[in-house]
Design a protein around this motif. Structure first.
Motif, PDB file in Angstrom:
ATOM      1  N   THR A 159      12.724  -2.014  -2.664  1.00 10.19           N
ATOM      2  CA  THR A 159      13.209  -3.305  -2.176  1.00 10.19           C
ATOM      3  C   THR A 159      12.681  -3.607  -0.785  1.00 10.19           C
ATOM      4  O   THR A 159      12.382  -4.765  -0.456  1.00 10.19           O
ATOM      5  CB  THR A 159      14.750  -3.313  -2.160  1.00 10.19           C
ATOM      6  OG1 THR A 159      15.240  -2.936  -3.446  1.00 10.19           O
ATOM      7  CG2 THR A 159      15.284  -4.686  -1.807  1.00 10.19           C
ATOM      8  N   LEU A 160      12.552  -2.573   0.056  1.00 12.04           N
ATOM      9  CA  LEU A 160      12.082  -2.753   1.428  1.00 12.04           C
ATOM     10  C   LEU A 160      10.569  -2.937   1.510  1.00 12.04           C
ATOM     11  O   LEU A 160      10.064  -3.541   2.455  1.00 12.04           O
ATOM     12  CB  LEU A 160      12.489  -1.544   2.276  1.00 12.04           C
ATOM     13  CG  LEU A 160      13.988  -1.265   2.402  1.00 12.04           C
ATOM     14  CD1 LEU A 160      14.217   0.044   3.135  1.00 12.04           C
ATOM     15  CD2 LEU A 160      14.679  -2.415   3.113  1.00 12.04           C
ATOM     16  N   LEU A 161       9.848  -2.418   0.532  1.00  5.53           N
ATOM     17  CA  LEU A 161       8.386  -2.438   0.589  1.00  5.53           C
ATOM     18  C   LEU A 161       7.770  -3.624  -0.145  1.00  5.53           C
ATOM     19  O   LEU A 161       6.665  -4.056   0.196  1.00  5.53           O
ATOM     20  CB  LEU A 161       7.829  -1.135  -0.011  1.00  5.53           C
ATOM     21  CG  LEU A 161       8.190   0.166   0.705  1.00  5.53           C
ATOM     22  CD1 LEU A 161       7.696   1.363  -0.104  1.00  5.53           C
ATOM     23  CD2 LEU A 161       7.613   0.197   2.107  1.00  5.53           C
ATOM     24  N   VAL A 162       8.460  -4.137  -1.160  1.00  2.00           N
ATOM     25  CA  VAL A 162       7.885  -5.135  -2.062  1.00  2.00           C
ATOM     26  C   VAL A 162       8.573  -6.488  -1.859  1.00  2.00           C
ATOM     27  O   VAL A 162       9.802  -6.547  -1.793  1.00  2.00           O
ATOM     28  CB  VAL A 162       8.041  -4.672  -3.528  1.00  2.00           C
ATOM     29  CG1 VAL A 162       7.491  -5.716  -4.494  1.00  2.00           C
ATOM     30  CG2 VAL A 162       7.331  -3.334  -3.733  1.00  2.00           C
ATOM     31  N   PRO A 163       7.809  -7.593  -1.754  1.00  2.00           N
ATOM     32  CA  PRO A 163       8.424  -8.927  -1.642  1.00  2.00           C
ATOM     33  C   PRO A 163       9.316  -9.225  -2.843  1.00  2.00           C
ATOM     34  O   PRO A 163       9.049  -8.766  -3.959  1.00  2.00           O
ATOM     35  CB  PRO A 163       7.207  -9.871  -1.616  1.00  2.00           C
ATOM     36  CG  PRO A 163       6.050  -9.031  -1.212  1.00  2.00           C
ATOM     37  CD  PRO A 163       6.325  -7.652  -1.727  1.00  2.00           C
ATOM     38  N   LYS A 164      10.367 -10.005  -2.625  1.00  2.00           N
ATOM     39  CA  LYS A 164      11.352 -10.267  -3.671  1.00  2.00           C
ATOM     40  C   LYS A 164      10.724 -10.843  -4.933  1.00  2.00           C
ATOM     41  O   LYS A 164      11.097 -10.474  -6.049  1.00  2.00           O
ATOM     42  CB  LYS A 164      12.431 -11.218  -3.131  1.00  2.00           C
ATOM     43  CG  LYS A 164      13.543 -11.527  -4.129  1.00  2.00           C
ATOM     44  CD  LYS A 164      14.607 -12.426  -3.525  1.00  2.00           C
ATOM     45  CE  LYS A 164      15.418 -11.694  -2.484  1.00  2.00           C
ATOM     46  NZ  LYS A 164      16.590 -12.507  -2.034  1.00  2.00           N
TER      47      LYS A 164
ATOM     48  N   ARG B 172       0.835  -1.208   0.000  1.00  2.00           N
ATOM     49  CA  ARG B 172       0.000   0.000   0.000  1.00  2.00           C
ATOM     50  C   ARG B 172       0.867   1.254   0.000  1.00  2.00           C
ATOM     51  O   ARG B 172       0.590   2.219  -0.724  1.00  2.00           O
ATOM     52  CB  ARG B 172      -0.927   0.001   1.218  1.00  2.00           C
ATOM     53  CG  ARG B 172      -2.114  -0.947   1.107  1.00  2.00           C
ATOM     54  CD  ARG B 172      -3.210  -0.568   2.094  1.00  2.00           C
ATOM     55  NE  ARG B 172      -2.733  -0.581   3.458  1.00  2.00           N
ATOM     56  CZ  ARG B 172      -2.761  -1.634   4.264  1.00  2.00           C
ATOM     57  NH1 ARG B 172      -3.252  -2.797   3.815  1.00  2.00           N
ATOM     58  NH2 ARG B 172      -2.324  -1.552   5.504  1.00  2.00           N
ATOM     59  N   THR B 173       1.919   1.228   0.818  1.00  4.23           N
ATOM     60  CA  THR B 173       2.837   2.367   0.860  1.00  4.23           C
ATOM     61  C   THR B 173       3.503   2.569  -0.493  1.00  4.23           C
ATOM     62  O   THR B 173       3.617   3.697  -0.988  1.00  4.23           O
ATOM     63  CB  THR B 173       3.904   2.157   1.944  1.00  4.23           C
ATOM     64  OG1 THR B 173       3.277   2.004   3.214  1.00  4.23           O
ATOM     65  CG2 THR B 173       4.874   3.325   1.994  1.00  4.23           C
ATOM     66  N   PHE B 174       3.933   1.460  -1.107  1.00  6.07           N
ATOM     67  CA  PHE B 174       4.571   1.540  -2.417  1.00  6.07           C
ATOM     68  C   PHE B 174       3.627   2.151  -3.449  1.00  6.07           C
ATOM     69  O   PHE B 174       4.034   2.999  -4.255  1.00  6.07           O
ATOM     70  CB  PHE B 174       5.010   0.146  -2.874  1.00  6.07           C
ATOM     71  CG  PHE B 174       5.456   0.091  -4.315  1.00  6.07           C
ATOM     72  CD1 PHE B 174       6.669   0.629  -4.704  1.00  6.07           C
ATOM     73  CD2 PHE B 174       4.634  -0.486  -5.284  1.00  6.07           C
ATOM     74  CE1 PHE B 174       7.071   0.588  -6.034  1.00  6.07           C
ATOM     75  CE2 PHE B 174       5.036  -0.525  -6.610  1.00  6.07           C
ATOM     76  CZ  PHE B 174       6.250   0.009  -6.978  1.00  6.07           C
ATOM     77  N   VAL B 175       2.346   1.748  -3.428  1.00  6.24           N
ATOM     78  CA  VAL B 175       1.378   2.257  -4.406  1.00  6.24           C
ATOM     79  C   VAL B 175       1.162   3.759  -4.224  1.00  6.24           C
ATOM     80  O   VAL B 175       1.060   4.506  -5.203  1.00  6.24           O
ATOM     81  CB  VAL B 175       0.038   1.488  -4.297  1.00  6.24           C
ATOM     82  CG1 VAL B 175      -1.042   2.174  -5.131  1.00  6.24           C
ATOM     83  CG2 VAL B 175       0.216   0.049  -4.754  1.00  6.24           C
TER      84      VAL B 175
END
Length: 353
Positions: free
Chosen positions: A130-135, A11-14
């Protein structure tokens, strides 16, 4: 990473992605309009290319130090600072234009200042993703990030060309300034997690200069990453030989609004490519995706030199930009997966350089 943490991170990434999407469109408007203004004022392809050079130089000079500071400081605050500084540079162009004092060298200075702030933006944004989204979702996230560039490529040239003809440069740069305000507003609403300290990150700490140099040392010690970097450096260098020539060539053949429409057609290719990459995530063997689609991009570039046909140029540009999101998204996922988060600012800044 728990399901709740993953959901919150996405959500933060979006939210951040949306703000940067809007800002990218605004920057595309101004970049296109300033280039047209410089060429129309001077009729010089050299000065047109000089404005592109003013944007490129900070990436060489500032990037390594920007990357080191990204790893030292709060990345959200760095992104706020970057958008604010670039927005003020744009506002200064508007002020000079309104007062009738805008000259060519002012444009070069404003472009260089804006680019200097932008050198902080990209490594901070990439490292935060990288910190917000799963690999396993990094390829899709890379596709989403490129959607901003694609929409900018699609909308900005046509809109900027039409606005330039109807309202002049002033209206374009004021819209760009508003988009920076939106980007800063979205960043104020969110919070970023901090990267966990790694042994390599702790051992690399030192002076700002030594940390800036460490980004290069890290890549040079890893043959796979170094090879990938050199491939992109060669492609970008060769591609940059043609980029400053295309817009002046088309402007000699037609008007700014037609140039904008042609650039938007090319942007459709990039938009389709980013949507495919966002849904697909790229090939499982990401390096194969990079190499194969780079080869195709090189073939499509030949189309620009076949003839002075606007149709052929549009088709070639469309196909080239269609494959670029797969290339960039696959490469970005490789780097984000292989480099520790607390080192990504420095390493990604060297990539950008």
């Amino acid at each position: 990473m728990t399901q709740k943490t993953v959901s919150h991170g996405m959500r933060t990434f979006v939210v951040v992605w949306f703000g940067q999407l809007v800002s990218t469109i605004g920057s595309g408007l101004t970049g296109f309009a300033l280039g047209v203004w410089v060429y129309q004022e001077t009729g010089s392809t050299t000065l047109f290319a000089m404005n592109m050079l003013a944007y490129a130089i900070p990436n060489l000079v500032v990037s390594p130090f920007a990357g080191a500071l990204v790893d030292r400081w709060d990345r959200r605050k760095i992104m706020i600072m970057s958008d604010t500084g670039a927005g003020l540079a744009t506002l200064s162009v508007a002020a000079l234009l309104v007062t009738g004092n805008l000259e060519i060298w002012h444009v070069f200075v404003a472009t260089a200042v804006s680019a200097s702030f932008s050198t902080f933006q990209w490594p901070a944004y990439s490292a935060t993703t990288t910190l917000l989204v799963p690999k396993e979702q990094l390829g899709r996230a890379g596709g989403m990030v490129q959607i901003g560039e694609a929409v900018s490529q699609l909308i900005a040239p046509a809109a900027a060309g039409a606005l330039f003809v109807t309202t002049g440069l002033r209206g374009v740069v004021m819209i760009d300034f508003v988009t920076y305000l939106i980007a800063v507003g979205t960043l104020i609403l969110v919070r970023f997690p901090q990267p966990e300290a790694t042994k390599e990150g702790e051992e690399s700490k030192g002076s700002l200069l030594s940390e800036a140099v460490y980004g290069w040392k890290y890549i040079a010690a890893r043959s796979g990453l170094l090879g990938l970097l050199l491939i992109f450096a060669a492609f970008n260098f060769l591609n940059s030989l043609t980029n400053p020539l295309i817009a002046p060539l088309i402007l000699d053949m037609t008007s700014p609004d037609v140039l904008g429409y042609l650039a938007s057609i090319v942007g459709v290719g990039m938009l389709i490519g980013t949507l495919v990459m966002s849904a697909w995530g790229g090939p499982k063997r990401r390096i194969h995706g990079v190499l194969f689609f780079l080869f195709l991009a090189g073939l499509f570039t030949i189309g620009f030199g076949i003839s002075a046909s606007l149709t052929i140029m549009a088709i070639s540009g469309f196909l080239m930009m269609l494959v670029m999101p797969v290339i960039n998204g696959s490469s970005q996922a490789i780097w984000q997966s292989k480099v520790a988060p607390d080192l990504q600012g420095r390493v990604f800044a060297v990539r950008r350089m």
